[in-house]
Design a protein around this motif. Structure first.
Motif, PDB file in Angstrom:
ATOM      1  N   ARG A   1      37.917  56.149  21.512  1.00 24.15           N
ATOM      2  CA  ARG A   1      38.508  57.007  22.416  1.00 24.15           C
ATOM      3  C   ARG A   1      38.241  56.082  23.963  1.00 24.15           C
ATOM      4  O   ARG A   1      37.423  55.664  23.877  1.00 24.15           O
ATOM      5  CB  ARG A   1      37.750  58.369  22.882  1.00 24.15           C
ATOM      6  CG  ARG A   1      38.532  59.120  24.024  1.00 24.15           C
ATOM      7  CD  ARG A   1      37.610  60.663  24.132  1.00 24.15           C
ATOM      8  NE  ARG A   1      36.214  60.437  23.965  1.00 24.15           N
ATOM      9  CZ  ARG A   1      35.434  61.399  24.058  1.00 24.15           C
ATOM     10  NH1 ARG A   1      35.819  62.732  23.963  1.00 24.15           N
ATOM     11  NH2 ARG A   1      34.080  61.413  23.958  1.00 24.15           N
TER      12      ARG A   1
ATOM     13  N   PRO B   1      43.028  55.436  29.611  1.00 23.02           N
ATOM     14  CA  PRO B   1      44.057  54.793  28.596  1.00 23.02           C
ATOM     15  C   PRO B   1      45.104  54.195  29.620  1.00 23.02           C
ATOM     16  O   PRO B   1      45.420  54.626  30.796  1.00 23.02           O
ATOM     17  CB  PRO B   1      44.608  56.060  27.891  1.00 23.02           C
ATOM     18  CG  PRO B   1      44.089  57.211  28.701  1.00 23.02           C
ATOM     19  CD  PRO B   1      42.976  56.811  29.509  1.00 23.02           C
TER      20      PRO B   1
ATOM     21  N   LEU C   1      49.738  59.417  23.728  1.00 25.48           N
ATOM     22  CA  LEU C   1      49.064  60.369  23.710  1.00 25.48           C
ATOM     23  C   LEU C   1      49.728  61.618  24.155  1.00 25.48           C
ATOM     24  O   LEU C   1      49.199  62.938  24.019  1.00 25.48           O
ATOM     25  CB  LEU C   1      47.561  60.368  24.412  1.00 25.48           C
ATOM     26  CG  LEU C   1      46.562  59.242  24.067  1.00 25.48           C
ATOM     27  CD1 LEU C   1      45.347  59.176  25.002  1.00 25.48           C
ATOM     28  CD2 LEU C   1      45.930  59.703  22.708  1.00 25.48           C
TER      29      LEU C   1
ATOM     30  N   TRP D   1      43.608  58.360  18.438  1.00 24.26           N
ATOM     31  CA  TRP D   1      43.246  57.408  19.531  1.00 24.26           C
ATOM     32  C   TRP D   1      43.722  55.771  19.236  1.00 24.26           C
ATOM     33  O   TRP D   1      43.932  55.048  20.015  1.00 24.26           O
ATOM     34  CB  TRP D   1      41.901  57.590  19.984  1.00 24.26           C
ATOM     35  CG  TRP D   1      41.613  58.710  20.842  1.00 24.26           C
ATOM     36  CD1 TRP D   1      42.282  59.080  22.239  1.00 24.26           C
ATOM     37  CD2 TRP D   1      40.501  59.735  20.679  1.00 24.26           C
ATOM     38  NE1 TRP D   1      41.588  59.885  22.633  1.00 24.26           N
ATOM     39  CE2 TRP D   1      40.464  60.456  21.848  1.00 24.26           C
ATOM     40  CE3 TRP D   1      39.467  60.024  19.823  1.00 24.26           C
ATOM     41  CZ2 TRP D   1      39.557  61.502  21.990  1.00 24.26           C
ATOM     42  CZ3 TRP D   1      38.515  60.703  20.091  1.00 24.26           C
ATOM     43  CH2 TRP D   1      38.584  61.692  21.100  1.00 24.26           C
TER      44      TRP D   1
ATOM     45  N   ALA E   1      47.512  55.263  19.820  1.00 24.38           N
ATOM     46  CA  ALA E   1      48.185  55.745  20.852  1.00 24.38           C
ATOM     47  C   ALA E   1      49.037  54.638  21.547  1.00 24.38           C
ATOM     48  O   ALA E   1      50.224  55.080  21.767  1.00 24.38           O
ATOM     49  CB  ALA E   1      47.040  56.207  21.930  1.00 24.38           C
TER      50      ALA E   1
END
Length: 683
Positions: A589, A593, A601, A636, A639
């Motif tokens: 994670r 991001p 995501l 994750w 993504a």
């Protein structure tokens, strides 16, 4: 009560030799007699006597009538200058005898008491006329052995229910011959401490006869008779207040012995309440307790016996206060409280001595372990059932063990205290097993087994703050038992440490049961497995703390329950795998991001999957936790790629739209040109 075989001077043939010099011919006297010094120098007796002796028991007159058919022989020979004769003799008979009478068909003899001593009565028999050299004369001597009354422990008792007395043989030194016959009325049960008698016979009147035949050495003959005649008891019912209730005790005594009933009844009235208070256990005998006067025929020397199934205590007529109270204490220590004989005897005796002191019975101390008995004692675990022989030393060993048991009980009582002893007895009554688990979740563990020496040691060390293994080593265990004590110490210490480490978890009952059974090899194996499981628990807890997870209760349930330590360790392995999956998922994670990851995501919620993984783990659904962690990890991890693909897909979509618009515009344009061309052409 037994008579010891001993050589004694039954006949005193001290005669006066009347000749030119009246010189004593010789004498044989009882040990300790004042005449013994003179006798020691005498040669072989010149006057010999033999006696056929008949003892006739007469209960109604409280006597034994003794009749001796005496035969006296003068072995001297007259010479030209000396004439040898005897005109008297001395005879030692039982002490306390009376009513002496002597007759002879050849003279008018007389008899009177020359001296009374503790061990004998010395009679002087005057022959009435001289017994010349080489002659033999017959006499008939009679006397009575009477019941003197007094202490119940007296040697001689003659009554309608009980008879006890000593029978002697009579004769002179080195003079075989004579016999002894003892006659009891019909109905008596007779015990005799002698091997000289033939099997008893019964005459036409039903009397019981014991006969020796000709005696090889009359002075070495000694027999002690004890006999009782079953009959109706005199019964008295005592109502004794005990534990807030009234306990009925039926006292059964011989009709001719009211003193026994008075003495024992008084002692029970005072002693039973004192015993109940000190022991601290309730009275459990539902029917009336019977206490009967008895003649003890116990080869071990005990003067009392409690028969729990019959609810009856038998107390010997001569039993002292200690025995009465000890047998009363056996109502509690009856074999259902303690399994080993030594333990029941030890604490029955211990409480008897304490009760005697409480009620004012003086000089009641119980058997003392003298140096001689100390040398004869064996470990209490080697003390066998009553009647077991230990060779020639059986009686001594039995006495030594009784004294040793009381000594040990005193030592235990000094460490445990009255309250500690009562706590142990109450735990046994309530069937509480040793090694109880502790803590708010612990439940009572019971056992239906009466504790032996092993369980008793465990309970003493659980219910009191003291230790007792040194006393068990010194007094109880046989050499073959000693390794068990050593193994117990190691296993017990390890159990205590491991139970503390496991807290708040509880070690399973199977571990405690192996300790209770003194199966220390099994206990060690179980403790090894428990240690491994606790190591696994620690590993799970450490890993869970690092992952901010709460371990489920599954491993604890397996550890404490029937699935066992292997299941707990397997559960730990699965939980560690779930924690690893969770941590790997969380590691992928990103807190901030990038654009591509954010686009990837979009419309996904891996955090929700992580929350599901946390909840599933704490509830014990490890599979769901792993699956949720794996889903979050995949989201994750992919993504950015998903975002890139989404952008590319979006660009392609926009190009397609632009192309479509261009084509549409072109189509509309082309259609308009064609329409204008038609209009121009028509003009």
């Amino acid at each position: 009560m037994t008579g010891a075989r001993r050589r004694r001077g039954g006949l005193l043939a001290l005669a006066l030799l009347a000749a030119v010099a009246a010189t004593p011919a010789g004498a044989l006297l009882p040990a300790g007699s004042p005449f013994a010094a003179a006798t020691a120098a005498a040669a072989a007796p010149a006057l010999t006597m033999t006696a056929d002796t008949r003892y006739t028991v007469d209960p109604l007159k409280r006597r034994v009538h003794v009749a001796l058919a005496l035969s006296a022989t003068n072995h001297r020979h007259d010479t030209k200058t000396h004439r040898y004769y005897f005109d008297r003799a001395f005879l030692a008979v039982q002490p306390g005898t009376t009513a002496f009478k002597v007759t002879s068909p050849d003279a008018k003899p007389t008899v009177h008491v020359e001296r009374k001593a503790k061990a004998y009565t010395l009679l002087r028999i005057d022959f009435g006329k001289r017994l010349p050299a080489g002659a033999t004369r017959r006499f008939r001597l009679t006397f009575d052995i009477a019941d003197p009354g007094g202490a119940p422990t007296r040697t001689t008792r003659i009554g309608t229910t009980l008879v006890s007395f000593a029978a002697w043989g009579f004769g002179t030194t080195d003079t075989p011959g004579g016999s002894v016959t003892v006659v009891f009325p019909a109905g008596f049960n007779v015990d005799v401490d002698s091997t000289a008698f033939d099997p008893p016979t019964t005459d036409a009147a039903g009397s019981i006869l014991y006969t020796t035949g000709s005696l090889t050495d009359p002075l070495d003959f000694f027999a002690f008779f004890v006999a009782d005649r079953p009959g109706a008891f005199s019964e008295t019912t005592l109502q004794i207040p005990l534990d807030g209730r009234t306990v009925p005790v039926i006292l059964r005594s011989w009709p001719d012995d009211p003193a026994w009933a008075k003495r024992v009844g008084s002692l029970l009235k005072r002693g039973l309440p004192a015993l109940a208070r000190d022991i601290g256990l309730p009275w459990t005998v539902e029917r009336p307790l019977i206490v009967s006067e008895a003649l003890s025929r116990d080869a071990t020397g005990f003067a009392g016996r409690y028969d729990p199934p019959a609810g009856e205590i038998q107390i010997a007529y001569y039993a002292p206060s200690f025995v009465v109270l000890r047998e009363a204490a056996h109502v509690w220590f009856d074999g259902t409280l303690l399994a080993d004989r030594w333990a029941s005897e030890a604490f029955a005796s211990y409480y008897a001595v304490r009760a005697a002191k409480t009620v004012g019975e003086k000089s009641v101390k119980g058997p003392a372990l003298t140096p001689a008995l100390e040398a004869a004692r064996v470990p209490l675990n080697a003390w066998a059932a009553p009647g077991t022989t230990y060779g020639a030393a059986s009686a001594t060993v039995e006495s030594a063990e009784s004294a040793a048991a009381l000594k040990l009980a005193n030592l235990i009582g000094a460490r445990a205290g009255a309250a500690g002893l009562t706590a142990v007895w109450q735990a046994i009554r309530d069937q509480r097993a040793a090694y109880q688990a502790t803590g708010p979740r612990a439940t009572l563990e019971t056992t239906d087994t009466v504790p032996d020496w092993r369980g008793l040691l465990d309970l003493f060390e659980e219910k009191t703050p003291a230790t007792y293994d040194d006393l068990w080593t010194a007094w109880v265990v046989r050499p073959t038992d000693e390794p068990l004590l050593a193994a117990r110490g190691v296993a017990r210490a390890r159990y205590v440490a491991l139970a503390a480490r496991a807290d708040p978890w509880l070690l399973p009952r199977v571990v405690r049961d192996s300790l209770r059974a003194w199966q220390f090899d099994q206990a060690t194996e179980l403790l090894d497995r428990a240690t491994t499981a606790l190591d696994d628990r620690d590993a799970v807890e450490d890993a869970a703390v690092g992952a901010s997870l709460t371990p489920p209760a599954t491993m604890q349930t397996d550890f404490e329950g029937p699935r066992g330590f292997a299941a707990a360790s397997a559960e730990a392995e699965a939980e560690l795998a779930a924690i690893t999956a969770f941590r790997e998922a969380v590691a992928t994670r990103s807190e901030q991001p990038g654009l591509l990851a954010a686009i990837g995501l979009w419309n996904s919620d891996p955090n929700a999957a992580i929350r599901r993984a946390i909840d599933a783990f704490s509830s014990g659904d490890l599979q769901a936790s792993v699956e949720s962690s794996a889903f979050a990890k995949r989201v994750w991890s992919s993504a950015e790629e998903i975002g890139r693909n989404r952008i590319l897909a979006a660009g392609a979509s926009l190009a397609a739209v632009a192309l479509g618009l261009w084509l549409l515009i072109r189509w509309y344009r082309d259609r308009g040109v064609r329409r204008r061309s038609v209009v121009v052409g028509q003009g």
